[in-house]
Write a protein that holds these residues in place. Structure first.
Motif, mmCIF file in Angstrom:
data_model
loop_
_atom_site.group_PDB
_atom_site.id
_atom_site.type_symbol
_atom_site.label_atom_id
_atom_site.label_comp_id
_atom_site.label_asym_id
_atom_site.label_seq_id
_atom_site.Cartn_x
_atom_site.Cartn_y
_atom_site.Cartn_z
ATOM 1 N N UNK A 1 -1.526 -9.792 -13.504
ATOM 2 C CA UNK A 1 -2.736 -8.999 -13.260
ATOM 3 C C UNK A 1 -3.082 -8.141 -14.476
ATOM 4 N N UNK A 2 -2.071 -7.558 -15.107
ATOM 5 C CA UNK A 2 -2.320 -6.708 -16.287
ATOM 6 C C UNK A 2 -2.859 -7.538 -17.438
ATOM 7 N N UNK A 3 -2.276 -8.714 -17.668
ATOM 8 C CA UNK A 3 -2.721 -9.570 -18.763
ATOM 9 C C UNK A 3 -4.138 -10.092 -18.519
ATOM 10 N N UNK A 4 -4.470 -10.368 -17.282
ATOM 11 C CA UNK A 4 -5.839 -10.805 -16.974
ATOM 12 C C UNK A 4 -6.848 -9.709 -17.280
ATOM 13 N N UNK A 5 -6.468 -8.457 -17.022
ATOM 14 C CA UNK A 5 -7.372 -7.343 -17.317
ATOM 15 C C UNK A 5 -7.573 -7.166 -18.826
ATOM 16 N N UNK A 6 -6.598 -7.629 -19.603
ATOM 17 C CA UNK A 6 -6.718 -7.530 -21.059
ATOM 18 C C UNK A 6 -7.534 -8.677 -21.654
ATOM 19 N N UNK A 7 -8.091 -9.534 -20.775
ATOM 20 C CA UNK A 7 -9.033 -10.601 -21.157
ATOM 21 C C UNK A 7 -8.389 -11.680 -22.024
ATOM 22 N N UNK A 8 -7.114 -12.000 -21.758
ATOM 23 C CA UNK A 8 -6.507 -13.126 -22.464
ATOM 24 C C UNK A 8 -7.133 -14.428 -21.950
ATOM 25 N N UNK A 9 -7.015 -15.473 -22.754
ATOM 26 C CA UNK A 9 -7.628 -16.747 -22.385
ATOM 27 C C UNK A 9 -6.729 -17.592 -21.478
ATOM 28 N N UNK A 10 -5.414 -17.472 -21.617
ATOM 29 C CA UNK A 10 -4.529 -18.300 -20.807
ATOM 30 C C UNK A 10 -3.197 -17.619 -20.573
ATOM 31 N N UNK A 11 -2.514 -18.057 -19.488
ATOM 32 C CA UNK A 11 -1.223 -17.500 -19.114
ATOM 33 C C UNK A 11 -0.245 -18.637 -18.889
ATOM 34 N N UNK A 12 0.976 -18.478 -19.392
ATOM 35 C CA UNK A 12 2.009 -19.492 -19.228
ATOM 36 C C UNK A 12 3.309 -18.798 -18.849
ATOM 37 N N UNK A 13 4.024 -19.400 -17.929
ATOM 38 C CA UNK A 13 5.294 -18.813 -17.525
ATOM 39 C C UNK A 13 5.748 -19.326 -16.182
ATOM 40 N N UNK A 14 6.932 -18.922 -15.794
ATOM 41 C CA UNK A 14 7.522 -19.408 -14.552
ATOM 42 C C UNK A 14 6.694 -19.001 -13.343
ATOM 43 N N UNK A 15 6.045 -17.823 -13.403
ATOM 44 C CA UNK A 15 5.217 -17.384 -12.286
ATOM 45 C C UNK A 15 3.944 -18.224 -12.169
ATOM 46 N N UNK A 16 3.481 -18.743 -13.297
ATOM 47 C CA UNK A 16 2.236 -19.527 -13.311
ATOM 48 C C UNK A 16 2.515 -20.952 -12.849
ATOM 49 N N UNK A 17 3.454 -21.622 -13.485
ATOM 50 C CA UNK A 17 3.772 -23.007 -13.118
ATOM 51 C C UNK A 17 5.131 -23.372 -13.680
ATOM 52 N N UNK A 18 5.903 -24.121 -12.908
ATOM 53 C CA UNK A 18 7.207 -24.582 -13.361
ATOM 54 C C UNK A 18 7.055 -25.885 -14.146
ATOM 55 N N UNK A 19 7.925 -26.141 -15.119
ATOM 56 C CA UNK A 19 7.876 -27.424 -15.845
ATOM 57 C C UNK A 19 8.173 -28.593 -14.903
ATOM 58 N N UNK A 20 7.517 -29.705 -15.185
ATOM 59 C CA UNK A 20 7.714 -30.913 -14.385
ATOM 60 C C UNK A 20 8.087 -32.064 -15.312
#
Length: 635
Positions: free
Chosen positions: A610-629
């Motif tokens: 939520x904090x990073x989205x407020x900082x207007x970044x273009x994309x988010x990557x990480x375990x909370x976003x999606x796990x590797x497949x």
């Protein structure tokens, strides 16, 4: 004035006063006795008031009752009857008592007879002998009493001083942090409160010192103890190695180095918390494997490296430890779906071994173990089995990887934060040895760069990635491929990459090459050429782990990548870290001005997202976003 001198002066004054009183009393008694003696002599003389004989006869008569120092008879008319005996002066009189000379008294008498004049002085010794003897005894007793009391006082003061010296020594010992028990028998009488106070201070100081020592030990333990695993850190490990270097040569033992080589992959695949849990589980495996041994020490010497030092253990006993550790690591890997957990290298040591040589040998053993498969171990038995052995294993293994193209891919989604348009998915490479075991990715890449095989390895990765995308039409969108920064700095590799991509224009536009920022910073001109060449064939470039190195505005202006992927440390707790938020906001503002997209990595919690989205970044990557497949490559 000290107590001793004060008491001595007081004794002197008291006994002086006693002597003075004695003297005055004796003076009165002697004076009275002298008057009585003179009066008695007068009565005797009156009996001879009409004496008409000579003076000698009268002396004989009176001497029967009195003793004379001086006797003089002077006839009024007949000088032949005169008689004189003795002298008025006491000089030369050995019978004269010395004590009699210090008193004033009168033993003289002059009597007028009918026909003569008689002048006498009574003998002091005979008349006052009783008084003098009594006075001498009293004065002697007073003097003896004074000397006895002075001696007793001197003895008592000597013992008192000894007790004071003992008390002072106790205080000095306490100041030197020595807390021997206080001997109360040496501090008696008036010094009992001092002894009690010293004992109280001793016990309290000892208790306080023990408390401080415990606190220092706790602080030292906290300072040199890894919070994740509970093991000691690198500094005490190096101190232990230095101690080995100073041991006697007959002293020996074993050094085992365990490399948790999948830490980087687990952090990337499952997040930092999973990485910490992974390290804690590896540490628990090591701890269980050492059960049954008595003399050993375990250390965490770097992010994913552990060391165990066994003292006075022969090499043949190491197999039990290694087999038990491998079994525990295998169980952990199976239960957590981890390909490889850790690799172990073991070397014997003897006293006088240099720390650097011992570490190098252990690292070589680990390197060989990594080429053998998951959770494998290797023992280097001889000190002369040096780095060439590990080099041979790794060169052979990497050559086999390249020639037989034994790799697999995972993919991880990068979620857009400002729109619903997919940015791209990152391809994560896995390397497999001849036996079909997964090798540690980080170690493979590091060793390939070390032995100059990075360009061949990167070329194989790119070729296989393109083949995978070509053979799997269901894989749509764009994909990020990681390549070494050392490769993009070589013109031959860049030209090869440009040529192969120019032949597959549609596929090239779906590729984003991810390169480490620190490597690109070493040569901005070469990095700029690489970005330019990739743009010519339609591919894009992402700078990964951005912000970990020395970031400058010159890098933005000259290199002009398409994406920058912030290092995961900037996402960690960003909702509470003002410095991180300020840095990310500044990077986003600069990047947007020159049309560079900013991606946050290592997003593991909702608050971070939520904090990073407020900082207007273009994309988010990480375990909370999606796990590797996992991705299966079509043959």
């Amino acid at each position: 004035m000290g107590l001793s001198r004060s008491v001595q002066l007081m004794l002197l004054l008291v006994f002086t006063a006693l002597l003075t009183c004695c003297y005055l009393s004796a003076q009165q008694q002697i004076k009275l006795s002298s008057l009585q003696a003179v009066a008695q002599a007068k009565q005797h003389i009156r009996q001879y008031q009409d004496w008409s004989g000579n003076g000698a006869a009268l002396y004989q008569r009176l001497s029967q009752d009195d003793s004379f120092q001086f006797f003089q008879f002077i006839h009024a008319t007949d000088g032949s009857l005169n008689f004189t005996h003795g002298s008025l002066s006491a000089q030369g009189n050995l019978q004269e008592p010395v004590i009699g000379q210090i008193f004033s008294f009168d033993l003289d008498n002059t009597t007028e007879l009918s026909q003569a004049r008689l002048q006498i002085r009574l003998n002091k010794h005979q008349v006052l002998s009783a008084e003098f003897n009594t006075l001498s005894q009293i004065m002697l007793l007073i003097l003896l009493a004074y000397l006895l009391l002075s001696l007793m006082f001197a003895v008592l003061m000597h013992k008192h001083k000894q007790r004071i010296v003992y008390a002072a020594q106790c205080i000095k010992q306490m100041s030197e942090l020595s807390f021997d028990a206080i001997e109360s028998s040496k501090l008696i009488g008036a010094l009992i409160p001092v002894g009690e106070s010293l004992e109280y201070c001793r016990s309290r100081l000892k208790l306080s010192l023990e408390k401080v020592k415990q606190e220092n030990e706790a602080l030292t333990k906290a300072a040199y103890q890894d919070p994740v695993t509970g093991f000691a850190t690198r500094q005490p490990f190096m101190q232990h190695l230095d101690a080995i270097a100073h041991l006697e040569q007959e002293k020996s033992g074993l050094l085992a180095m365990i490399k948790a080589s999948e830490l980087g992959n687990i952090n990337q695949l499952f997040g930092r918390n999973a990485g910490d849990d992974y390290l804690a589980k590896v540490a628990n495996c090591i701890r269980k494997a050492t059960q049954g041994y008595t003399q050993f020490s375990i250390y965490r010497i770097s992010s994913g490296d552990f060391a165990v030092i066994f003292a006075d253990i022969p090499l043949k006993e190491s197999k039990t430890f290694l087999d038990k550790l491998k079994l525990l690591l295998n169980e952990y890997g199976q239960s957590n779906n981890v390909d490889a957990v850790a690799h172990t290298g073991l070397v014997p040591y003897i006293g006088q071994n240099k720390p650097e040589a011992l570490l190098s040998l252990a690292d070589t053993a680990v390197s060989i173990a990594q080429t053998l498969g998951p959770n494998r171990s290797h023992i280097i038995e001889k000190q002369d089995e040096q780095q060439n052995t590990g080099d041979h294993h790794w060169r052979t293994t990497i050559h086999e990887l390249i020639q037989q193209k034994r790799i697999s891919f995972h993919q991880q989604l990068i979620q857009p934060s400002q729109s619903h348009v997919e940015i791209y998915r990152e391809l994560l490479t896995r390397f497999i040895n001849v036996q079909g075991d997964v090798l540690p990715t980080t170690s493979v890449i590091a060793m390939a760069e070390r032995y100059g095989l990075h360009t061949e390895l990167d070329a194989m990765i790119v070729t296989q990635a393109l083949k995978m995308l070509t053979g799997n039409p269901s894989l749509s969108g764009r994909f990020g491929v990681n390549i070494s920064a050392a490769s993009i700095l070589q013109d031959s590799f860049v030209l090869w990459l440009r040529d192969i991509l120019s032949k597959q224009a549609q596929l090239a536009s779906r590729i984003i090459f991810e390169v480490n920022e620190v490597g690109m910073q070493t040569n901005l001109a070469a990095s700029q050429r690489f970005v330019s060449e990739m743009h010519k064939v339609g591919s894009k470039v992402a700078v990964e782990r951005f912000g970990l190195g020395f970031t400058s505005f010159k890098f933005f202006r000259e290199v002009r990548p398409d994406y920058i992927k912030l290092d995961s440390s900037y996402s960690d707790g960003i909702e509470q870290d003002n410095n991180n938020r300020f840095f990310v906001r500044m990077i986003v503002d600069i990047a947007k001005r020159i049309s560079i997209k900013v991606i946050a990595t290592g997003v593991e919690r909702q608050d971070e997202k939520l904090t990073l989205e407020k900082l207007l970044l273009d994309g988010l990557q990480g375990y909370y976003i999606a796990k590797p497949e996992a991705i299966v490559i079509s043959s």
